[in-house]
Design an enzyme around this catalytic site. Structure first.
Site, PDB file in Angstrom:
ATOM      1  N   SER A  50       0.787  -1.242   0.000  1.00  0.00           N
ATOM      2  CA  SER A  50       0.000   0.000   0.000  1.00  0.00           C
ATOM      3  C   SER A  50       0.811   1.281   0.000  1.00  0.00           C
ATOM      4  O   SER A  50       0.239   2.365  -0.114  1.00  0.00           O
ATOM      5  CB  SER A  50      -0.909   0.010   1.234  1.00  0.00           C
ATOM      6  OG  SER A  50      -0.118  -0.068   2.401  1.00  0.00           O
ATOM      7  N   SER A  51       2.121   1.184   0.169  1.00  0.00           N
ATOM      8  CA  SER A  51       2.887   2.428   0.132  1.00  0.00           C
ATOM      9  C   SER A  51       4.309   2.184  -0.346  1.00  0.00           C
ATOM     10  O   SER A  51       4.782   1.043  -0.383  1.00  0.00           O
ATOM     11  CB  SER A  51       2.892   3.129   1.494  1.00  0.00           C
ATOM     12  OG  SER A  51       3.384   2.277   2.484  1.00  0.00           O
ATOM     13  N   PHE A  74      -1.733  -3.377   5.808  1.00  0.00           N
ATOM     14  CA  PHE A  74      -2.390  -3.186   7.100  1.00  0.00           C
ATOM     15  C   PHE A  74      -2.690  -1.706   7.208  1.00  0.00           C
ATOM     16  O   PHE A  74      -1.784  -0.922   7.522  1.00  0.00           O
ATOM     17  CB  PHE A  74      -1.420  -3.622   8.199  1.00  0.00           C
ATOM     18  CG  PHE A  74      -2.080  -4.230   9.400  1.00  0.00           C
ATOM     19  CD1 PHE A  74      -3.255  -4.930   9.293  1.00  0.00           C
ATOM     20  CD2 PHE A  74      -1.492  -4.126  10.653  1.00  0.00           C
ATOM     21  CE1 PHE A  74      -3.850  -5.509  10.404  1.00  0.00           C
ATOM     22  CE2 PHE A  74      -2.076  -4.703  11.771  1.00  0.00           C
ATOM     23  CZ  PHE A  74      -3.257  -5.395  11.634  1.00  0.00           C
ATOM     24  N   GLU A  75      -3.888  -1.283   6.926  1.00  0.00           N
ATOM     25  CA  GLU A  75      -4.218   0.137   6.862  1.00  0.00           C
ATOM     26  C   GLU A  75      -5.552   0.387   7.535  1.00  0.00           C
ATOM     27  O   GLU A  75      -6.326  -0.537   7.751  1.00  0.00           O
ATOM     28  CB  GLU A  75      -4.276   0.601   5.389  1.00  0.00           C
ATOM     29  CG  GLU A  75      -2.997   0.357   4.603  1.00  0.00           C
ATOM     30  CD  GLU A  75      -1.826   1.225   5.058  1.00  0.00           C
ATOM     31  OE1 GLU A  75      -2.047   2.194   5.811  1.00  0.00           O
ATOM     32  OE2 GLU A  75      -0.677   0.926   4.671  1.00  0.00           O
ATOM     33  N   LEU A 141       7.284  -5.664   3.192  1.00  0.00           N
ATOM     34  CA  LEU A 141       6.632  -5.262   4.434  1.00  0.00           C
ATOM     35  C   LEU A 141       7.600  -4.504   5.348  1.00  0.00           C
ATOM     36  O   LEU A 141       8.767  -4.844   5.427  1.00  0.00           O
ATOM     37  CB  LEU A 141       6.175  -6.548   5.122  1.00  0.00           C
ATOM     38  CG  LEU A 141       5.032  -6.402   6.089  1.00  0.00           C
ATOM     39  CD1 LEU A 141       3.940  -7.380   5.738  1.00  0.00           C
ATOM     40  CD2 LEU A 141       5.525  -6.680   7.479  1.00  0.00           C
ATOM     41  N   TYR A 227      18.329  -3.277   2.445  1.00  0.00           N
ATOM     42  CA  TYR A 227      19.139  -2.060   2.408  1.00  0.00           C
ATOM     43  C   TYR A 227      20.473  -2.344   3.084  1.00  0.00           C
ATOM     44  O   TYR A 227      20.502  -2.967   4.141  1.00  0.00           O
ATOM     45  CB  TYR A 227      18.419  -0.899   3.120  1.00  0.00           C
ATOM     46  CG  TYR A 227      19.197   0.397   3.002  1.00  0.00           C
ATOM     47  CD1 TYR A 227      19.258   1.066   1.780  1.00  0.00           C
ATOM     48  CD2 TYR A 227      19.892   0.924   4.083  1.00  0.00           C
ATOM     49  CE1 TYR A 227      19.998   2.239   1.643  1.00  0.00           C
ATOM     50  CE2 TYR A 227      20.623   2.105   3.952  1.00  0.00           C
ATOM     51  CZ  TYR A 227      20.675   2.747   2.733  1.00  0.00           C
ATOM     52  OH  TYR A 227      21.412   3.903   2.596  1.00  0.00           O
ATOM     53  N   TYR A 237      22.685   1.652  10.845  1.00  0.00           N
ATOM     54  CA  TYR A 237      21.824   0.803  10.017  1.00  0.00           C
ATOM     55  C   TYR A 237      22.435  -0.588   9.843  1.00  0.00           C
ATOM     56  O   TYR A 237      22.091  -1.507  10.568  1.00  0.00           O
ATOM     57  CB  TYR A 237      21.500   1.461   8.652  1.00  0.00           C
ATOM     58  CG  TYR A 237      20.316   0.757   8.019  1.00  0.00           C
ATOM     59  CD1 TYR A 237      19.041   1.298   8.057  1.00  0.00           C
ATOM     60  CD2 TYR A 237      20.475  -0.509   7.459  1.00  0.00           C
ATOM     61  CE1 TYR A 237      17.958   0.595   7.547  1.00  0.00           C
ATOM     62  CE2 TYR A 237      19.405  -1.213   6.949  1.00  0.00           C
ATOM     63  CZ  TYR A 237      18.149  -0.655   6.993  1.00  0.00           C
ATOM     64  OH  TYR A 237      17.081  -1.354   6.498  1.00  0.00           O
ATOM     65  N   LYS A 246      18.112  -7.493   8.258  1.00  0.00           N
ATOM     66  CA  LYS A 246      18.332  -7.638   6.813  1.00  0.00           C
ATOM     67  C   LYS A 246      19.238  -8.836   6.525  1.00  0.00           C
ATOM     68  O   LYS A 246      19.035  -9.549   5.543  1.00  0.00           O
ATOM     69  CB  LYS A 246      18.933  -6.347   6.241  1.00  0.00           C
ATOM     70  CG  LYS A 246      17.937  -5.175   6.218  1.00  0.00           C
ATOM     71  CD  LYS A 246      16.677  -5.552   5.470  1.00  0.00           C
ATOM     72  CE  LYS A 246      15.695  -4.425   5.322  1.00  0.00           C
ATOM     73  NZ  LYS A 246      14.356  -4.875   4.902  1.00  0.00           N
TER      74      LYS A 246
HETATM   75  P1  NAI Z   1       6.389   1.420   4.112  1.00  0.00           P
HETATM   76  O1  NAI Z   1       6.209   1.682   5.552  1.00  0.00           O
HETATM   77  O2  NAI Z   1       6.202   2.527   3.150  1.00  0.00           O
HETATM   78  O3  NAI Z   1       5.415   0.220   3.648  1.00  0.00           O
HETATM   79  C1  NAI Z   1       5.237  -0.906   4.435  1.00  0.00           C
HETATM   80  C2  NAI Z   1       4.076  -1.747   3.931  1.00  0.00           C
HETATM   81  O4  NAI Z   1       3.917  -2.852   4.826  1.00  0.00           O
HETATM   82  C3  NAI Z   1       2.730  -1.021   3.890  1.00  0.00           C
HETATM   83  O5  NAI Z   1       2.010  -1.466   2.747  1.00  0.00           O
HETATM   84  C4  NAI Z   1       2.028  -1.518   5.152  1.00  0.00           C
HETATM   85  O6  NAI Z   1       0.610  -1.487   5.093  1.00  0.00           O
HETATM   86  C5  NAI Z   1       2.534  -2.935   5.186  1.00  0.00           C
HETATM   87  N1  NAI Z   1       2.408  -3.568   6.502  1.00  0.00           N
HETATM   88  C6  NAI Z   1       3.002  -3.210   7.665  1.00  0.00           C
HETATM   89  N2  NAI Z   1       2.641  -4.067   8.650  1.00  0.00           N
HETATM   90  C7  NAI Z   1       1.803  -4.972   8.090  1.00  0.00           C
HETATM   91  C8  NAI Z   1       1.108  -6.111   8.578  1.00  0.00           C
HETATM   92  N3  NAI Z   1       1.203  -6.508   9.847  1.00  0.00           N
HETATM   93  N4  NAI Z   1       0.330  -6.779   7.711  1.00  0.00           N
HETATM   94  C9  NAI Z   1       0.205  -6.408   6.421  1.00  0.00           C
HETATM   95  N5  NAI Z   1       0.867  -5.359   5.893  1.00  0.00           N
HETATM   96  C10 NAI Z   1       1.659  -4.645   6.722  1.00  0.00           C
HETATM   97  O7  NAI Z   1       7.848   0.741   3.958  1.00  0.00           O
HETATM   98  P2  NAI Z   1       9.000   0.815   2.870  1.00  0.00           P
HETATM   99  O8  NAI Z   1       9.975   1.843   3.288  1.00  0.00           O
HETATM  100  O9  NAI Z   1       8.452   0.826   1.483  1.00  0.00           O
HETATM  101  O10 NAI Z   1       9.731  -0.584   3.136  1.00  0.00           O
HETATM  102  C11 NAI Z   1       9.439  -1.769   2.433  1.00  0.00           C
HETATM  103  C12 NAI Z   1      10.678  -2.649   2.420  1.00  0.00           C
HETATM  104  O11 NAI Z   1      11.706  -1.967   1.671  1.00  0.00           O
HETATM  105  C13 NAI Z   1      11.264  -2.906   3.820  1.00  0.00           C
HETATM  106  O12 NAI Z   1      11.750  -4.231   3.885  1.00  0.00           O
HETATM  107  C14 NAI Z   1      12.420  -1.926   3.888  1.00  0.00           C
HETATM  108  O13 NAI Z   1      13.427  -2.325   4.774  1.00  0.00           O
HETATM  109  C15 NAI Z   1      12.895  -1.989   2.433  1.00  0.00           C
HETATM  110  N6  NAI Z   1      13.769  -0.873   2.035  1.00  0.00           N
HETATM  111  C16 NAI Z   1      13.445   0.428   2.320  1.00  0.00           C
HETATM  112  C17 NAI Z   1      14.319   1.441   1.994  1.00  0.00           C
HETATM  113  C18 NAI Z   1      13.995   2.874   2.322  1.00  0.00           C
HETATM  114  O14 NAI Z   1      14.901   3.735   2.183  1.00  0.00           O
HETATM  115  N7  NAI Z   1      12.764   3.179   2.691  1.00  0.00           N
HETATM  116  C19 NAI Z   1      15.605   1.165   1.305  1.00  0.00           C
HETATM  117  C20 NAI Z   1      15.782  -0.213   0.948  1.00  0.00           C
HETATM  118  C21 NAI Z   1      14.907  -1.195   1.340  1.00  0.00           C
END
Ligand code: NAI
Length: 398
Positions: A50-51, A74-75, A141, A227, A237, A246
């Site tokens: 979702s994001s 989860f929203e 997630l 990451y 990190y 990770k």
């Molecule tokens: P975000 O917070 O934008 O998105 C997280 C997603 O997980 C959302 O869709 C949320 O609804 C869902 N979610 C959370 N808890 C949940 C649950 N219990 N059940 C179902 N859905 C659930 O996160 P982001 O930043 O996009 O991160 C996604 C992945 O990318 C992570 O593994 C993060 O470590 C990785 N990542 C992020 C970087 C960054 O700079 N933001 C860089 C490289 C990797």
């Protein structure tokens, strides 16, 4: 008529503009469309859809390859004028509407991905309504807590250092404050709990359940965004609790690879670039790294938002011929971030940042805040105000 107000607490966004969220999704759809189509998967499950990275993945695959998608997230939906729900809720709706307009299946599950029930519901849907198999499973997630599906025990992750405390500058967007923060060291239990929440265990459980239910197509691929970062953020990190989580995903990728051998499947860790997301903006010190890094990368023409990065990963690397891998077999689209000149310039710039200049043109602070605002539907390009009531929002179905 509802008034949408941006409300930032620390570095956490509390307000939402549902119309802005929709526009932001459409902007991302248009970005993918402007890059044309590519050959890729047709039946995709995205966990954390979702994001940010998960949503970008869904948009790139739907509008780039014509994929039908299932998104798990989860929203929260709207309850009252003061509690309008979360941006991801509206992103799910905007995505479904846009995808359905193109004749694509876009099924949203808003449920706890960590639970056995959600996995079973998704499996039943794949079997009964989604053609029986998926050819790509994306695990994207990010969560601060997880209930163990067997014991019900709640685990909370900690963003902490390991070994030595870390002292450094951080930014608070709410108060536009640049301050010195100390990140304490984690206990063994906190490290273990962070791995339990953000490591690869749930990814493995999903793949085991999907395999057991025989809903994985021959040649299935499953990906997980990781990451690594550089020496500039290693103390808090890569060398901290999140880095341990990770590293656990790397280990679980091996296990999943073995699991998928007889369906000719593959588990791929993709080391993605630093981007502004709900999850990353609360990592201590990370915003300072970002405002330095983005400034340098913008000047070089290599700065990417999640949709730019993910569309490039999928189009050019995962389903193209430009993939770069490291010695552990991880895909490395983060090479633009880790480019030695980029890192050297970022280091030099970060050393110049202080409380007086952090929010000036010296850095990419404005860009960071804009990208952060966009996540909740504020300051979105092409936004046109609409008269909306609470009832209108409540009537929207995910
Ligand atoms: P975000 O917070 O934008 O998105 C997280 C997603 O997980 C959302 O869709 C949320 O609804 C869902 N979610 C959370 N808890 C949940 C649950 N219990 N059940 C179902 N859905 C659930 O996160 P982001 O930043 O996009 O991160 C996604 C992945 O990318 C992570 O593994 C993060 O470590 C990785 N990542 C992020 C970087 C960054 O700079 N933001 C860089 C490289 C990797």
């Amino acid at each position: 008529m509802l008034e949408f107000k941006q409300n930032i607490r620390g570095n956490v966004a509390l307000g939402v503009n549902p119309i802005g969220c929709k526009q932001e999704v459409l902007n991302q759809v248009n970005y993918v469309k402007s890059n044309g189509t590519f050959d890729g998967p047709k039946k995709v499950l995205i966990i954390g859809a979702s994001s940010s990275y998960g949503l970008a993945t869904r948009i790139s695959l739907a509008f780039g390859t014509g994929a039908d998608t299932i998104g798990v997230s989860f929203e929260k939906g709207p309850k009252s004028a003061r509690s309008l729900g979360t941006p991801g809720w509206y992103n799910n709706i905007a995505f479904r509407e846009a995808a359905e307009k193109e004749g694509l299946v876009a099924k949203n599950f808003v449920a706890d991905a960590f639970s056995h029930e959600t996995k079973q519901d998704v499996i039943d849907y794949i079997k009964n309504e989604f053609g029986g198999k998926v050819d790509l499973v994306v695990y994207s997630l990010a969560s601060g807590r997880r209930n163990d599906p067997d014991t019900g025990e709640a685990y909370v992750s900690s963003i902490k250092a390991i070994g030595e405390p870390v002292v450094g500058p951080n930014i608070e967007m709410q108060t536009q404050n640049y301050y010195t923060q100390t990140l304490e060291t984690a206990t063994e239990e906190e490290i273990a709990n962070t791995v339990k929440v953000m490591g690869g265990e749930d990814w493995q459980l999903w793949m085991e359940a999907l395999k057991e239910a025989d809903v994985l197509a021959d040649g299935v691929l499953t990906t997980n965004y990781s990451y690594l970062g550089s020496e500039l953020n290693r103390p808090y990190y890569g060398g901290g609790t999140l880095g341990q989580a990770k590293a656990d995903c790397d280990v679980k990728a091996e296990t999943i690879n073995d699991l998928l051998a007889d369906v000719n499947g593959k588990a791929q860790v993709i080391v993605a670039t630093a981007v502004t997301t709900k999850a990353s903006s609360v990592i201590p010190f990370f915003p300072v790294y970002c405002i330095g890094l983005y400034k340098v990368m913008e000047e070089k023409g290599t700065h990417e938002t999640p949709i730019m990065h993910i569309d490039r990963i999928l189009r050019d690397m995962v389903y193209g011929d430009k993939a770069e891998y490291d010695e552990m077999g991880r895909m490395r689209p983060d090479s633009w971030e880790l480019d030695s000149d980029t890192q050297a310039k970022t280091k030099a710039l970060i050393e110049k940042i202080n409380a007086e200049n952090f929010n000036t043109d010296l850095t990419a602070y404005d860009l960071f805040v804009k990208e952060f605002s966009n996540l909740s539907g504020f300051d979105v390009d092409g936004y046109v105000e609409e008269e909306v009531t609470l009832e209108d929002l409540k009537a929207l179905e995910y």
